[in-house]
Design an enzyme around this catalytic site. Structure first.
Site, PDB file in Angstrom:
ATOM      1  N   ARG A 162      -3.126  44.071   1.964  1.00 14.52           N
ATOM      2  CA  ARG A 162      -2.555  44.859   0.849  1.00 14.52           C
ATOM      3  C   ARG A 162      -2.717  46.179   1.411  1.00 14.52           C
ATOM      4  NH1 ARG A 162      -0.268  41.056  -0.534  1.00 14.52           N
ATOM      5  NH2 ARG A 162      -0.060  40.699  -2.809  1.00 14.52           N
ATOM      6  N   GLU A 194       5.334  50.681  -2.201  1.00 16.15           N
ATOM      7  CA  GLU A 194       6.530  49.819  -1.774  1.00 16.15           C
ATOM      8  C   GLU A 194       7.694  49.744  -2.509  1.00 16.15           C
ATOM      9  OE1 GLU A 194       5.072  45.714  -0.790  1.00 16.15           O
ATOM     10  OE2 GLU A 194       3.389  46.587   0.404  1.00 16.15           O
ATOM     11  N   HIS A 233       6.866  43.986   4.246  1.00 18.53           N
ATOM     12  CA  HIS A 233       5.988  43.040   3.252  1.00 18.53           C
ATOM     13  C   HIS A 233       6.805  41.356   3.271  1.00 18.53           C
ATOM     14  CE1 HIS A 233       3.132  42.715  -0.119  1.00 18.53           C
ATOM     15  NE2 HIS A 233       3.015  41.524   0.315  1.00 18.53           N
TER      16      HIS A 233
END
Length: 344
Positions: free
Chosen positions: A254, A283, A302
């Protein structure tokens, strides 16, 4: 008759949920809601994080449902207030960050999750990023597509380290970190682990050390801790500054876990050889992000956990929880077990 809502998306599809659920609940009635993730990024919905779709969509779809299975649907206070028949909310991901656990507990709704569903995919992606950063794969590929032959990267001062004989430091030794250890040992690397929740007996040939020692000794550092208030900024500027010259730092966990500006500074100053990230503080990555212009950075959007097996694993783990619920057994992975005690 049990009614099950499958709130799938474009990764863990409703068809995958349904195929697994029909094996354990053949008499159930099914209804579907398709959420826009990952075509549209997840984000906060009301008081929950990393969710997809809207409260209104979920409220309408849950009307009369006993069970909801999903990856990304937002289980909020408002959704719970509007769904009095809901008893089980199964999240097919490693943590139920899209569920308000306190509100679910007050409403008597058990929330389950699916630990380890993407562990192999993420571990493989982590090692791929290590190699990509160390061997300059993205940059040299781009050079070749533009007709540039970078023979200068063969100079001694521009080549990176090998995994064989190197030391890989793994921060967090859960399902993903332990798989990364197994893979890099196959390359001939030594493994250091920093994790306050494991003991030396859990590590095999890996060595358990504290985090500062890991940062000082590891030529490769990869982060696999869970994001919590305690782990925010876990890899600080001070700790990043301890890494050996020419080191490589990878984060597929993360974005909140490390200081990205400190990494960029270390790369700009030549103290680190490379860094590779699948996750970011914001993001999608903003257009003005410093990471876009820092040399030595390799990035993916991601998707470390993106594999067909991950999607099938999520559906299977969710179906197992539903089977347990329908046969009166306790869930294998319940995020609010106090609900189960209250029911007894």
């Amino acid at each position: 008759m049990t009614t099950i809502l499958t709130a799938g998306d474009h990764f863990v599809r409703n068809s995958l949920f349904a195929d697994s659920l029909r094996q354990v609940a053949p008499e159930a009635t099914f209804r579907e809601l398709t959420l826009p993730w990952p075509v549209e990024p997840f984000g906060p919905v009301a008081e929950v994080h990393e969710a997809s779709g809207t409260e209104d969509q979920l409220i309408e779809a849950l009307d009369g449902a006993d069970i909801c299975v999903t990856q990304m649907a937002p289980l909020t206070e408002r959704v719970l207030d509007a769904s009095p028949g809901l008893r089980l909310f199964c999240v097919g991901r490693g943590g139920p960050v899209n569920a308000n656990l306190a509100a679910a507990t007050r409403h008597g709704v058990a929330v389950t999750f699916a630990p380890g569903r993407n562990a192999t995919a993420t571990a493989e992606h982590t090692v791929a990023l290590m190699l990509a950063a160390t061997r300059r794969v993205p940059a040299t590929h781009q050079d070749l597509t533009e007709g540039v032959w970078r023979g200068d990267y063969y100079r001694y001062d521009r080549v990176g380290p090998e995994l064989e004989g190197g030391t890989v430091g793994i921060v967090g030794y859960g399902a993903i970190g332990s798989r990364v250890a197994r893979i890099v040992r196959g390359f001939g690397a030594r493994v250091l682990v920093a994790d306050p929740y494991v003991s030396e007996a859990d590590l095999g040939t890996a060595e358990l050390v504290d985090l500062p020692e890991l940062m000082r000794r590891a030529s490769f550092v990869t982060v696999h801790a869970r994001a919590t208030p305690k782990t925010e900024g876990l890899l600080s500027r001070e700790l990043i500054g301890l890494m050996p010259p020419g080191g490589v730092l990878v984060n597929c966990a993360r974005g909140s876990l490390l200081d990205y500006d400190a990494v960029c500074d270390a790369l700009d100053e030549g103290r680190l050889f490379g860094a590779a990230f699948d996750v970011f503080p914001e993001e999608p990555l903003p257009a003005g992000s410093r990471l876009r212009r820092t040399p030595g950075v390799v990035m993916t959007p991601h998707l470390a956990g993106a594999s067909k097996q991950t999607a099938h694993n999520a559906a299977a783990l969710v179906a197992d929880e539903v089977a347990r619920f329908l046969t009166g057994r306790a869930p294998a992975h319940c995020a609010n077990p106090e609900v189960l005690r209250t029911r007894r």
